[in-house]
Design an enzyme around this catalytic site. Structure first.
Site, PDB file in Angstrom:
ATOM      1  N   THR A  62       0.851  -1.177   0.000  1.00  0.00           N
ATOM      2  CA  THR A  62       0.000   0.000   0.000  1.00  0.00           C
ATOM      3  C   THR A  62       0.892   1.234   0.000  1.00  0.00           C
ATOM      4  OG1 THR A  62      -1.928   1.005   1.040  1.00  0.00           O
ATOM      5  CG2 THR A  62      -0.383  -0.079   2.529  1.00  0.00           C
ATOM      6  N   LYS A  66       3.928   1.337  -3.811  1.00  0.00           N
ATOM      7  CA  LYS A  66       3.517   0.542  -4.983  1.00  0.00           C
ATOM      8  C   LYS A  66       4.512   0.673  -6.148  1.00  0.00           C
ATOM      9  CE  LYS A  66      -1.349   0.492  -3.742  1.00  0.00           C
ATOM     10  NZ  LYS A  66      -2.754   0.683  -4.136  1.00  0.00           N
ATOM     11  N   GLU A  78       0.728  -7.999 -17.214  1.00  0.00           N
ATOM     12  CA  GLU A  78       0.492  -6.881 -18.134  1.00  0.00           C
ATOM     13  C   GLU A  78      -0.161  -5.697 -17.400  1.00  0.00           C
ATOM     14  OE1 GLU A  78       1.587  -6.533 -21.113  1.00  0.00           O
ATOM     15  OE2 GLU A  78       0.520  -4.681 -21.626  1.00  0.00           O
ATOM     16  N   ASN A  87       0.638  -3.983  -6.309  1.00  0.00           N
ATOM     17  CA  ASN A  87       0.061  -4.062  -4.965  1.00  0.00           C
ATOM     18  C   ASN A  87       0.098  -5.489  -4.414  1.00  0.00           C
ATOM     19  OD1 ASN A  87      -2.042  -5.400  -6.242  1.00  0.00           O
ATOM     20  ND2 ASN A  87      -3.627  -4.363  -5.044  1.00  0.00           N
ATOM     21  N   GLY A 130      -1.795   8.153  -8.776  1.00  0.00           N
ATOM     22  CA  GLY A 130      -1.524   6.713  -8.762  1.00  0.00           C
ATOM     23  C   GLY A 130      -2.792   5.878  -8.734  1.00  0.00           C
ATOM     24  N   ALA A 131      -3.829   6.378  -8.073  1.00  0.00           N
ATOM     25  CA  ALA A 131      -5.080   5.620  -7.964  1.00  0.00           C
ATOM     26  C   ALA A 131      -5.685   5.393  -9.348  1.00  0.00           C
ATOM     27  CB  ALA A 131      -6.060   6.360  -7.061  1.00  0.00           C
ATOM     28  N   ASN A 151      -8.845  16.179 -14.813  1.00  0.00           N
ATOM     29  CA  ASN A 151      -7.960  16.517 -13.702  1.00  0.00           C
ATOM     30  C   ASN A 151      -7.733  18.019 -13.642  1.00  0.00           C
ATOM     31  OD1 ASN A 151      -6.448  15.433 -11.500  1.00  0.00           O
ATOM     32  ND2 ASN A 151      -4.565  16.029 -12.547  1.00  0.00           N
ATOM     33  N   THR A 153      -4.953  19.499 -12.857  1.00  0.00           N
ATOM     34  CA  THR A 153      -3.733  19.731 -13.638  1.00  0.00           C
ATOM     35  C   THR A 153      -3.862  18.901 -14.922  1.00  0.00           C
ATOM     36  OG1 THR A 153      -2.630  19.752 -11.499  1.00  0.00           O
ATOM     37  CG2 THR A 153      -1.212  19.781 -13.438  1.00  0.00           C
TER      38      THR A 153
HETATM   39  P1  ATR Z   1      -2.441   9.373  -5.666  1.00  0.00           P
HETATM   40  O1  ATR Z   1      -1.247   9.028  -6.465  1.00  0.00           O
HETATM   41  O2  ATR Z   1      -2.542   8.637  -4.380  1.00  0.00           O
HETATM   42  O3  ATR Z   1      -3.712   9.355  -6.444  1.00  0.00           O
HETATM   43  P2  ATR Z   1      -1.805  12.117  -6.039  1.00  0.00           P
HETATM   44  O4  ATR Z   1      -0.836  11.775  -7.091  1.00  0.00           O
HETATM   45  O5  ATR Z   1      -1.446  13.169  -5.046  1.00  0.00           O
HETATM   46  O6  ATR Z   1      -2.200  10.881  -5.201  1.00  0.00           O
HETATM   47  O7  ATR Z   1      -3.178  12.482  -6.776  1.00  0.00           O
HETATM   48  C1  ATR Z   1      -4.217  13.079  -6.114  1.00  0.00           C
HETATM   49  C2  ATR Z   1      -5.257  13.441  -7.146  1.00  0.00           C
HETATM   50  O8  ATR Z   1      -6.296  14.183  -6.518  1.00  0.00           O
HETATM   51  C3  ATR Z   1      -4.708  14.321  -8.247  1.00  0.00           C
HETATM   52  O9  ATR Z   1      -5.359  14.003  -9.444  1.00  0.00           O
HETATM   53  C4  ATR Z   1      -5.097  15.723  -7.768  1.00  0.00           C
HETATM   54  O10 ATR Z   1      -5.215  16.681  -8.789  1.00  0.00           O
HETATM   55  P3  ATR Z   1      -3.892  17.450  -9.326  1.00  0.00           P
HETATM   56  O11 ATR Z   1      -3.149  16.460 -10.156  1.00  0.00           O
HETATM   57  O12 ATR Z   1      -4.423  18.578 -10.119  1.00  0.00           O
HETATM   58  O13 ATR Z   1      -3.127  17.883  -8.107  1.00  0.00           O
HETATM   59  C5  ATR Z   1      -6.445  15.434  -7.173  1.00  0.00           C
HETATM   60  N1  ATR Z   1      -6.880  16.457  -6.219  1.00  0.00           N
HETATM   61  C6  ATR Z   1      -6.450  16.657  -4.961  1.00  0.00           C
HETATM   62  N2  ATR Z   1      -7.110  17.674  -4.382  1.00  0.00           N
HETATM   63  C7  ATR Z   1      -7.992  18.160  -5.302  1.00  0.00           C
HETATM   64  C8  ATR Z   1      -8.969  19.207  -5.325  1.00  0.00           C
HETATM   65  N3  ATR Z   1      -9.183  19.982  -4.256  1.00  0.00           N
HETATM   66  N4  ATR Z   1      -9.685  19.363  -6.454  1.00  0.00           N
HETATM   67  C9  ATR Z   1      -9.487  18.591  -7.537  1.00  0.00           C
HETATM   68  N5  ATR Z   1      -8.580  17.584  -7.583  1.00  0.00           N
HETATM   69  C10 ATR Z   1      -7.842  17.375  -6.490  1.00  0.00           C
END
Ligand code: ATR
Length: 273
Positions: A62, A66, A78, A87, A130-131, A151, A153
């Site tokens: 976890t 990962k 794959e 995982n 990552g999720a 997303n 970003t």
């Molecule tokens: P993980 O790998 O565990 O998924 P992460 O890489 O930090 O964690 O990804 C978190 C996700 O939640 C990202 O897609 C993030 O968006 P950004 O890539 O733009 O940062 C998204 N996220 C977190 N807080 C957010 C918010 N307040 N509104 C919209 N998206 C959010």
């Protein structure tokens, strides 16, 4: 002799995996032990090597390891290769096998437990971390009519769309571009629910037949699911079923038997309430 398994993470104290796997073992008559393994950041390889050298047969991995597990594995499936994340590790015949069961766990929860087909549906995934990476290949394998990643970003969503293009068509957008569109399945894979926040979704994306799925699970409705309910989404689900299904798939990789998940999910739901 009892075969030894564990879940490794940092932090790890909150993990439900020992409970889930012990229930599976009892129900299927398998003689296993399953513990929690803490590793300091930077010490993943060392802790895993020790565990395997002491006769450990398999590990669940976890956050935040990962990616480390992906690099540690000698043989990859794959779906693990596509996710660039592992995982599940299995130590067998001197080899280290790496798999990723998160995506198949999500797909099974949606298709079998919730009885909602992904094939032919318009799917929207929120987030690009990552999720999301962990689940895209198994979702694309179901052949949705379309798969859109939104997303904050946008460039991160675009990078994922590019990376997974060989498994199927993936569209990458910002939240603004969702204005005026609707979807059959909307999966929240952002970390927003953990912070009691909500992705900036425009109104109108949910319809009375939309399945709203939050990968995070909680006792009450997450902010995303509250919003979906407020907009009359047809079905609401959190990620508890996915948690149990990904565990079941790991268990079957290790033990060669597919455990029943319904009872364990119900038990966890009661503990959560
Ligand atoms: P993980 O790998 O565990 O998924 P992460 O890489 O930090 O964690 O990804 C978190 C996700 O939640 C990202 O897609 C993030 O968006 P950004 O890539 O733009 O940062 C998204 N996220 C977190 N807080 C957010 C918010 N307040 N509104 C919209 N998206 C959010």
């Amino acid at each position: 002799m009892t075969d030894r398994y564990a879940v490794i993470g940092n932090p790890i104290s909150h993990s439900q995996s020992p409970f889930i796997h012990q229930e599976f073992a009892q129900a299927t008559g398998q003689d296993i032990s399953y513990e929690k393994l803490f590793a300091d950041i930077g010490k993943f390889n060392e802790v895993v090597r020790e565990f395997a050298a002491a006769g450990g047969k398999g590990l669940n991995i976890t956050l935040p390891f990962k990616g480390d597990a992906f690099r540690y594995a000698g043989e990859l499936t794959e779906r693990a290769r596509a996710a660039e994340a592992v995982n599940t590790l299995a130590f067998r015949d001197g080899k280290v096998y790496g798999d990723n069961t998160d995506g198949v766990g999500l797909v099974r929860d949606i298709v079998e437990n919730l009885d909602y087909p992904i094939t032919g549906q318009r799917v929207l995934i929120l987030g690009a971390g990552g999720a999301v990476r962990g689940v895209l290949e198994p979702i694309l394998e179901q052949k949705p009519a379309s798969l859109t990643i939104a997303n904050r970003t946008v460039i991160k969503a675009e990078a994922l769309a590019h990376h997974f293009a060989r498994y199927g068509k993936v569209e990458a957008v910002g939240y603004d571009a969702l204005e005026g569109r609707s979807f059959d399945i909307i999966i929240n894979a952002t970390s927003t629910s953990l912070n009691n926040e909500m992705p900036p979704l425009p109104h109108g994306v949910f319809t009375p037949r939309t399945l709203a799925y939050d990968m995070v699970y909680s006792a009450g409705l997450t902010p995303f699911l509250q919003r979906a309910q407020g907009e009359n989404a047809g079905m609401l689900a959190d990620g508890l079923g996915m948690l149990v299904e990904q565990a079941a798939e790991s268990f079957s990789i290790w033990r060669g038997v597919q455990p029943d998940t319904r009872k364990v999910t119900n038990m966890l739901r009661e503990v959560l309430a």
